[in-house]
Enzyme design. Sequence first.
Site, PDB file in Angstrom:
ATOM      1  CB  SER A  31      -1.471  -0.123   1.174  1.00 15.39           C
ATOM      2  OG  SER A  31      -1.630   0.855   0.982  1.00 15.39           O
ATOM      3  CE1 TYR A  45       0.138   5.545  -5.485  1.00 12.67           C
ATOM      4  CE2 TYR A  45      -0.110   6.221  -3.087  1.00 12.67           C
ATOM      5  CZ  TYR A  45       0.671   5.452  -4.283  1.00 12.67           C
ATOM      6  OH  TYR A  45       1.719   4.678  -3.465  1.00 12.67           O
ATOM      7  CE  LYS A  49      -0.032   2.008  -3.538  1.00  7.90           C
ATOM      8  NZ  LYS A  49       0.336   0.830  -4.233  1.00  7.90           N
TER       9      LYS A  49
END
Length: 181
Positions: A31, A45, A49
């Site tokens: 992650s 993004y 994650k």
Amino acid sequence: MRINYLGAINCTQACLPSMKQHGTGRIVFVSSQAGQLGVFGYTSYCSTKFALKGLAESLQMELERENIHVSLVFPPDTDTPGFKEENKTKPKETQMINETSGVLSAEQVARKIVQTTRTGSFTCSYGLNGYLLTCLTSGAQPATTIREIVGQSLASGLLRLIMLRVLNSFYNLIRKNKSVP
């Protein structure tokens, strides 16, 4: 989503039959610290994650009977060609926020992943900031050592107050610097 989340799912689906056949295995999802904290300029993004955390927690529970375990890695920025390319267009606010955690070499990140997975830990964090952020965001994730349980339990209240101060500094930074994300 296609790369960060579905890529992890596709790799897992490819490896799971062999792990189940052998009766053991460890799946490692990479992650990011941005997968624990929403960051200006990283809306897409961060979301991908964050999704890995839910995947890792659910999969760990589902694979418990199979003796297959999951580790979730939360590295800070890592000095790679992709990172250098990203910095060319990253908003200045994002750069300033990211500077609070520093940059590690790919070798440092890899070494810690190997070390952490060998100890059987569910999470892998980097440095004091990373450890504190992982404690703060541990929520309902599995804990694999007494040290993790005690550290996360004792630190969470104080860390919440500290994180509110850190977030306030990030918001102040964003208000002072007006670029387009």
